[in-house]
Design a protein around this motif. Structure first.
Motif, PDB file in Angstrom:
ATOM      1  N   LEU A 282       0.932  -1.222   0.159  1.00  0.00           N
ATOM      2  CA  LEU A 282       0.016   0.196   0.137  1.00  0.00           C
ATOM      3  C   LEU A 282       0.980   1.238  -0.138  1.00  0.00           C
ATOM      4  O   LEU A 282       1.954   1.256   0.560  1.00  0.00           O
ATOM      5  CB  LEU A 282      -0.985   0.168   1.041  1.00  0.00           C
ATOM      6  CG  LEU A 282      -1.976  -1.110   1.188  1.00  0.00           C
ATOM      7  CD1 LEU A 282      -2.616  -0.951   2.600  1.00  0.00           C
ATOM      8  CD2 LEU A 282      -2.762  -1.126   0.207  1.00  0.00           C
ATOM      9  N   GLY A 283       0.445   2.300  -0.906  1.00  0.00           N
ATOM     10  CA  GLY A 283       1.426   3.414  -0.818  1.00  0.00           C
ATOM     11  C   GLY A 283       0.472   4.401  -1.187  1.00  0.00           C
ATOM     12  O   GLY A 283      -0.549   4.366  -1.901  1.00  0.00           O
ATOM     13  N   GLY A 284       1.029   5.783  -1.019  1.00  0.00           N
ATOM     14  CA  GLY A 284       0.336   6.849  -1.644  1.00  0.00           C
ATOM     15  C   GLY A 284       1.242   7.998  -1.099  1.00  0.00           C
ATOM     16  O   GLY A 284       2.294   8.080  -0.775  1.00  0.00           O
ATOM     17  N   ARG A 285       1.198   9.231  -2.236  1.00  0.00           N
ATOM     18  CA  ARG A 285       1.968  10.391  -2.233  1.00  0.00           C
ATOM     19  C   ARG A 285       1.044  11.627  -2.325  1.00  0.00           C
ATOM     20  O   ARG A 285      -0.121  11.612  -3.086  1.00  0.00           O
ATOM     21  CB  ARG A 285       2.845  10.506  -3.405  1.00  0.00           C
ATOM     22  CG  ARG A 285       3.679  11.787  -3.165  1.00  0.00           C
ATOM     23  CD  ARG A 285       4.736  11.609  -4.546  1.00  0.00           C
ATOM     24  NE  ARG A 285       5.810  12.480  -4.492  1.00  0.00           N
ATOM     25  CZ  ARG A 285       7.095  12.432  -4.226  1.00  0.00           C
ATOM     26  NH1 ARG A 285       7.401  11.090  -3.806  1.00  0.00           N
ATOM     27  NH2 ARG A 285       7.956  13.241  -4.046  1.00  0.00           N
ATOM     28  N   PHE A 286       0.910  12.498  -1.550  1.00  0.00           N
ATOM     29  CA  PHE A 286       0.436  13.779  -1.655  1.00  0.00           C
ATOM     30  C   PHE A 286       1.411  14.958  -2.069  1.00  0.00           C
ATOM     31  O   PHE A 286       2.376  15.134  -1.458  1.00  0.00           O
ATOM     32  CB  PHE A 286      -0.427  14.268  -0.284  1.00  0.00           C
ATOM     33  CG  PHE A 286      -0.983  15.610  -0.434  1.00  0.00           C
ATOM     34  CD1 PHE A 286      -2.198  15.883  -1.041  1.00  0.00           C
ATOM     35  CD2 PHE A 286      -0.314  16.832  -0.001  1.00  0.00           C
ATOM     36  CE1 PHE A 286      -2.863  16.934  -1.304  1.00  0.00           C
ATOM     37  CE2 PHE A 286      -1.092  18.147  -0.124  1.00  0.00           C
ATOM     38  CZ  PHE A 286      -2.152  18.166  -0.873  1.00  0.00           C
ATOM     39  N   SER A 287       0.881  15.443  -3.344  1.00  0.00           N
ATOM     40  CA  SER A 287       1.914  16.526  -3.801  1.00  0.00           C
ATOM     41  C   SER A 287       1.189  17.863  -3.841  1.00  0.00           C
ATOM     42  O   SER A 287      -0.238  17.994  -4.537  1.00  0.00           O
ATOM     43  CB  SER A 287       2.094  15.968  -5.284  1.00  0.00           C
ATOM     44  OG  SER A 287       2.745  14.924  -5.275  1.00  0.00           O
ATOM     45  N   SER A 288       1.946  18.855  -3.924  1.00  0.00           N
ATOM     46  CA  SER A 288       1.404  20.159  -4.045  1.00  0.00           C
ATOM     47  C   SER A 288       2.272  20.695  -4.907  1.00  0.00           C
ATOM     48  O   SER A 288       3.611  20.825  -4.474  1.00  0.00           O
ATOM     49  CB  SER A 288       0.778  20.871  -2.774  1.00  0.00           C
ATOM     50  OG  SER A 288       0.448  22.151  -3.110  1.00  0.00           O
ATOM     51  N   GLU A 289       1.825  21.502  -6.168  1.00  0.00           N
ATOM     52  CA  GLU A 289       2.854  22.253  -6.844  1.00  0.00           C
ATOM     53  C   GLU A 289       2.287  23.565  -7.205  1.00  0.00           C
ATOM     54  O   GLU A 289       1.157  23.659  -7.874  1.00  0.00           O
ATOM     55  CB  GLU A 289       3.121  21.351  -8.103  1.00  0.00           C
ATOM     56  CG  GLU A 289       4.542  21.982  -9.026  1.00  0.00           C
ATOM     57  CD  GLU A 289       4.968  20.984  -9.930  1.00  0.00           C
ATOM     58  OE1 GLU A 289       5.320  21.456 -11.023  1.00  0.00           O
ATOM     59  OE2 GLU A 289       5.191  19.916  -9.291  1.00  0.00           O
ATOM     60  N   GLU A 290       3.170  24.778  -7.037  1.00  0.00           N
ATOM     61  CA  GLU A 290       2.636  26.109  -7.425  1.00  0.00           C
ATOM     62  C   GLU A 290       3.941  26.726  -8.502  1.00  0.00           C
ATOM     63  O   GLU A 290       4.978  26.484  -8.185  1.00  0.00           O
ATOM     64  CB  GLU A 290       2.562  27.027  -6.286  1.00  0.00           C
ATOM     65  CG  GLU A 290       1.936  28.237  -6.726  1.00  0.00           C
ATOM     66  CD  GLU A 290       1.849  29.418  -5.398  1.00  0.00           C
ATOM     67  OE1 GLU A 290       1.262  30.279  -5.598  1.00  0.00           O
ATOM     68  OE2 GLU A 290       2.411  28.963  -4.417  1.00  0.00           O
ATOM     69  N   LYS A 291       3.037  27.386  -9.393  1.00  0.00           N
ATOM     70  CA  LYS A 291       4.183  27.799 -10.723  1.00  0.00           C
ATOM     71  C   LYS A 291       3.740  29.399 -10.596  1.00  0.00           C
ATOM     72  O   LYS A 291       2.242  29.246 -10.689  1.00  0.00           O
ATOM     73  CB  LYS A 291       4.064  26.954 -11.839  1.00  0.00           C
ATOM     74  CG  LYS A 291       4.543  25.608 -11.929  1.00  0.00           C
ATOM     75  CD  LYS A 291       4.329  24.908 -13.326  1.00  0.00           C
ATOM     76  CE  LYS A 291       5.222  23.546 -13.011  1.00  0.00           C
ATOM     77  NZ  LYS A 291       5.406  22.963 -14.233  1.00  0.00           N
ATOM     78  N   GLU A 292       4.738  30.229 -10.557  1.00  0.00           N
ATOM     79  CA  GLU A 292       4.254  31.401 -10.735  1.00  0.00           C
ATOM     80  C   GLU A 292       5.025  31.906 -12.377  1.00  0.00           C
ATOM     81  O   GLU A 292       6.119  31.745 -12.447  1.00  0.00           O
ATOM     82  CB  GLU A 292       5.011  32.427  -9.932  1.00  0.00           C
ATOM     83  CG  GLU A 292       4.503  32.245  -8.416  1.00  0.00           C
ATOM     84  CD  GLU A 292       4.925  32.962  -7.376  1.00  0.00           C
ATOM     85  OE1 GLU A 292       5.841  33.554  -7.670  1.00  0.00           O
ATOM     86  OE2 GLU A 292       4.419  33.106  -6.227  1.00  0.00           O
ATOM     87  N   ASP A 293       4.224  32.765 -13.083  1.00  0.00           N
ATOM     88  CA  ASP A 293       4.688  32.960 -14.516  1.00  0.00           C
ATOM     89  C   ASP A 293       4.748  34.390 -14.630  1.00  0.00           C
ATOM     90  O   ASP A 293       3.757  35.063 -14.389  1.00  0.00           O
ATOM     91  CB  ASP A 293       3.831  32.068 -15.317  1.00  0.00           C
ATOM     92  CG  ASP A 293       3.932  32.803 -17.019  1.00  0.00           C
ATOM     93  OD1 ASP A 293       5.235  32.897 -17.263  1.00  0.00           O
ATOM     94  OD2 ASP A 293       3.087  32.687 -17.861  1.00  0.00           O
ATOM     95  N   LYS A 294       5.803  34.890 -14.995  1.00  0.00           N
ATOM     96  CA  LYS A 294       5.971  36.232 -15.386  1.00  0.00           C
ATOM     97  C   LYS A 294       6.390  36.171 -16.891  1.00  0.00           C
ATOM     98  O   LYS A 294       7.491  35.971 -17.275  1.00  0.00           O
ATOM     99  CB  LYS A 294       7.287  37.024 -14.667  1.00  0.00           C
ATOM    100  CG  LYS A 294       6.961  37.082 -13.037  1.00  0.00           C
ATOM    101  CD  LYS A 294       8.253  37.694 -12.523  1.00  0.00           C
ATOM    102  CE  LYS A 294       7.536  37.794 -10.810  1.00  0.00           C
ATOM    103  NZ  LYS A 294       8.841  38.621 -10.153  1.00  0.00           N
ATOM    104  N   ASP A 295       5.296  36.413 -17.916  1.00  0.00           N
ATOM    105  CA  ASP A 295       5.142  36.120 -19.142  1.00  0.00           C
ATOM    106  C   ASP A 295       5.869  37.153 -20.076  1.00  0.00           C
ATOM    107  O   ASP A 295       5.531  38.508 -19.844  1.00  0.00           O
ATOM    108  CB  ASP A 295       4.251  35.890 -19.517  1.00  0.00           C
ATOM    109  CG  ASP A 295       3.949  34.541 -20.661  1.00  0.00           C
ATOM    110  OD1 ASP A 295       4.720  33.667 -20.369  1.00  0.00           O
ATOM    111  OD2 ASP A 295       3.277  34.747 -21.420  1.00  0.00           O
ATOM    112  N   LEU A 296       6.864  37.004 -20.955  1.00  0.00           N
ATOM    113  CA  LEU A 296       7.377  38.071 -22.005  1.00  0.00           C
ATOM    114  C   LEU A 296       6.846  37.606 -23.155  1.00  0.00           C
ATOM    115  O   LEU A 296       7.141  36.464 -23.605  1.00  0.00           O
ATOM    116  CB  LEU A 296       8.800  38.163 -21.782  1.00  0.00           C
ATOM    117  CG  LEU A 296       9.320  38.495 -20.267  1.00  0.00           C
ATOM    118  CD1 LEU A 296      10.996  38.640 -20.630  1.00  0.00           C
ATOM    119  CD2 LEU A 296       8.843  39.793 -19.884  1.00  0.00           C
TER     120      LEU A 296
END
Length: 759
Positions: free
Chosen positions: A440-454
């Protein structure tokens, strides 16, 4: 006389993958052959695929391991050479970025800041940048390739699988090697390492790698070489063991390359293929009187390709054995990379269009994990933190057809992306009986990306109409347009293992893989609105996910002289991320759904002390189940239903054969080796266009090695014996250039000698 071990002398893939709904048939085969006595035994292979040491035959996941000795003896020093030896593993390269594909789950994004779907880990550290994954292997202990989603223990961007490279560490005694390889195309590789104890508790190992090669072709316009190599790498490893229960490794590495490699080729003039809906016209440069060389190592380009790459890193790996059953590990790492590229886009010697890439990345990662091993219970738990800043831009200066010599800064895109990823994970294995275990296994992931677009503003700016200096282009960038997004996921795993016998493992699992969403860096749209104002829009691409169902068998037969592993899998793949060329823009988008299933088998037979035979085979059915899209090379056909089309980089069949025979002489061993690999047609786009694909082909490598008891080894070799001309990848270029198909070629036939002294 000094005895030479088989592990030092036999170049072979030491392990295998596993899965098969044919489990009962496999079990019957086990019973049929167990009564036959083998004359030689295969060695046990220890891997850390589940972040703990275990025999590869006891690990209930799809993993192939290649030892450092095997890699060295076969002359393998990059991931491209490994891919052909593993079923359903495909390698491509595009604009200086590695494109790894496992079981049809691949990397498609052509823009800067892109991320793959196969995790690439160096000494346990995730290497984010696809450009940084192209560095050469050197002084390697082993490579492990995990096939299938690794959503629990590895997590980030491992929907397809993982490639894990582990480098050599200091020995208890001073040792090392020096190696020189000389090949055609004036190819020279110098490699060496030395290491040993600096004191009672401190060890050190230094390794270097230098590669110089002339080009496979020339630019007929400039007269200069293309696809040459000038690259150097070095690594220092220190191991400190202040006590019997504490071990600390400090690893620092650097790699630099600057040459004219990674040059694009014009593969075909799409307008002249006769397909329904094509233009019927040659590419634009040819219409203007220019020259195009189709799928050749020579190119006709008004510019000389340029490529440079740098990657560096420091890793601190500490392991504490709290008790005989409990171990705590901390893995801290810093990595940075840069790459830049300049290449022609129009495929002719007319000054029409070219492309520039520039990308810089700095990443920090920290992982803690705890492993417990008891009589019936084993578990691993951990936490992971990742922070990366990417600063990238790509631009395509162009020239209007009426004045090909007057360059304009026609298009540019880029900006910065900051990624912060966090995860906690755990996996346990409990033995219900001596034969049956539950996982039995599990992973909780949280990912945030900030984009400063040119981005290029074609609505309110006129900068794209200003002349551009080709030595120092001035991209017409506007912005930034700032935005951010967070994606959370929980990826579970449930599995069961059953040891039919001591040497036969049956297993099955259900797991999920997840890849976070992403921003199209520089793809901000400028939309006119009422009152003379504009609106900006660049919505993120949705995450992709895959549910994977696997069964498999691993067995050692014939008194452990035959290793036979088979596997079967089914994937439900949703929202896969694919690139489309729209005008001058490479845009990442989501396909709806895909269905993937297949079979794999890997076998190795040590028939005698002299003869070793390996056979691998893969069948892969990777098809879109729901996806509508418009072909940029045939826009008049409108939206097309692509259901049933083959996924990019997912050839349906792959077969590999390896044979080596060792002749034992008074002072050493003489070993001829044959490696042959066949693959069926490989499409590089979702429309399954033949001119954007690689036809089925076979490649054969031969070598003859002699290893003397003194530690000296000499190898003569030829790769790609029949000089098959193949593509690593290809793509549909812009319609503004006349629908040319551009691509990247695999190496031609190469041959040479390699001398090595080990002490």
């Amino acid at each position: 006389m000094k005895r030479i071990s088989r592990s030092q002398l036999t170049p072979r893939t030491m392990a295998v993958y596993c899965l098969s709904p044919l489990a009962m048939a496999h079990a019957n085969l086990v019973g049929a052959v167990d009564n036959v006595a083998g004359s030689a035994r295969l060695e046990e292979v220890i891997v850390t695929a589940e972040k703990r040491q275990a025999s590869i035959q006891d690990v209930p996941i799809a993993v192939t391991a290649l030892s450092g000795d095997s890699l060295q003896q076969q002359g393998i020093n990059d991931v491209a050479a490994i891919a052909v030896k593993i079923p359903n593993f495909d390698f491509g390269e595009s604009f200086g970025a590695a494109k790894l594909s496992i079981r049809g789950i691949s990397y498609s994004n052509l823009s800067t800041g892109a991320e793959g779907s196969v995790a690439y880990n160096l000494n346990g550290v995730y290497v984010s940048r696809p450009a940084a994954q192209l560095g050469s292997f050197f002084d390697v202990d082993r490579v492990e390739v995990l096939r299938g989603p690794q959503g629990t223990l590895y997590g980030r961007n491992a929907t397809g699988g993982a490639v894990n490279i582990y480098t050599a560490k200091p020995d208890e005694y001073w040792s090392g090697f020096a190696q020189l390889s000389l090949e055609n195309y004036e190819h020279r590789i110098l490699e060496g390492a030395v290491g040993g104890p600096l004191g009672a508790n401190l060890g050190m190992r230094l390794a270097v790698f230098d590669q110089q090669r002339d080009g496979y072709g020339k630019n007929i316009v400039t007269g200069k070489e293309v696809d040459n190599i000038d690259a150097t790498s070095a690594r220092a490893t220190f191991t400190w063991t202040p006590s019997s229960v504490l071990s600390i490794d400090l690893i620092a590495d650097t790699s630099h390359q600057k040459d004219a490699s990674r040059a694009t080729r014009t593969v075909a003039q799409r307008g002249l293929t006769g397909e329904e809906g094509v233009s019927g016209e040659p590419i634009l440069g040819v219409q203007l009187g220019g020259t195009a060389l189709l799928q050749q190592f020579d190119i006709a380009s008004d510019i000389q390709p340029r490529y440079s790459r740098r990657s560096e890193g420091i890793t601190l790996d500490a392991s504490w054995d709290v008790s005989d059953s409990l171990t705590i590990r901390s893995l801290t790492a810093y990595r940075s990379s840069e790459f830049s590229l300049n290449s022609d886009l129009d495929g002719t010697d007319v000054a029409l269009s070219q492309i520039f890439y520039d990308e810089e990345s700095v990443q920090y990662s920290q992982e803690f994990n705890v492993h417990y091993s008891g009589d019936r219970l084993q578990w691993t738990a951990g936490a992971f933190i990742f922070d990366e800043d990417i600063d990238g831009v790509f631009w395509t200066p162009g020239a209007p057809p009426q004045d090909p010599g007057s360059f304009l800064a026609a298009y540019a895109a880029g900006g910065t992306i900051n990624t912060r990823a966090y995860a906690i994970f755990g996996q346990l294995e409990y033995s219900l009986t001596d034969q049956l275990a539950l996982i039995l296994g599990g992973r909780f992931s949280s990912e945030e990306k900030e984009d400063k677009d040119l981005y290029t503003d074609f609505v309110t700016d006129t900068k794209f109409l200003e002349p551009a200096d080709m030595d120092r282009p001035n991209p017409p960038l506007s912005g930034p347009f700032e935005q951010s997004e967070r994606w959370d996921s929980f990826t579970p795993k449930v599995g069961v293992n059953y040891h039919l016998t001591q040497d036969t493992l049956l297993y099955g699992s259900i797991s999920e893989g997840f890849k976070a969403g992403v921003f199209n860096l520089g793809a901000t749209s400028v939309i006119p609105v009422s009152g003379g104002e504009v609106a900006l829009s660049n919505p993120p691409v949705d995450p992709e996910s895959v549910w994977a169902y696997e069964v498999g068998v691993k067995s050692d037969l014939l008194d452990q002289s035959l290793r036979l592993n088979s596997a079967a899998f089914y994937y439900d793949y949703s929202d896969l991320q694919l690139t489309k060329i729209v005008g001058l823009l490479a845009t990442l988008t989501n396909a709806a759904k895909a269905e993937i299933y297949g079979l794999e088998i890997e076998a190795e037979y040590q028939a005698s002390e002299s003869l070793n035979v390996q056979l691998t085979g893969g069948w892969l059915h990777a098809r879109f189940s729901e996806f509508d899209s418009t072909d940029p090379g045939r826009p008049t056909l409108g939206v097309q239903d692509l259901s049933g089309n083959q996924l990019p980089q997912a050839p349906e069949f792959s077969v590999g054969l390896g044979i080596e025979y060792s002749v034992f002489l008074p002072r050493g061993i003489l070993t001829p080796t044959l490696q042959a690999n066949w693959r069926s047609r490989n499409y590089f786009d979702e429309f399954n266009i033949e001119v954007i694909s690689q036809a089925e082909h076979t490649k054969v490598d031969l070598s003859l090695s002699y290893q003397d008891e003194s530690g000296f080894e000499l190898v003569a070799f030829v790769r790609n014996l029949t000089d098959e001309e193949t593509l690593e990848t290809a793509y549909q270029s812009s319609g503004r250039l006349g629908y040319n198909i551009n691509g990247f070629l695999s190496p031609p036939r190469t041959y040479g000698i390699r001398a090595r002294y080990t002490f």
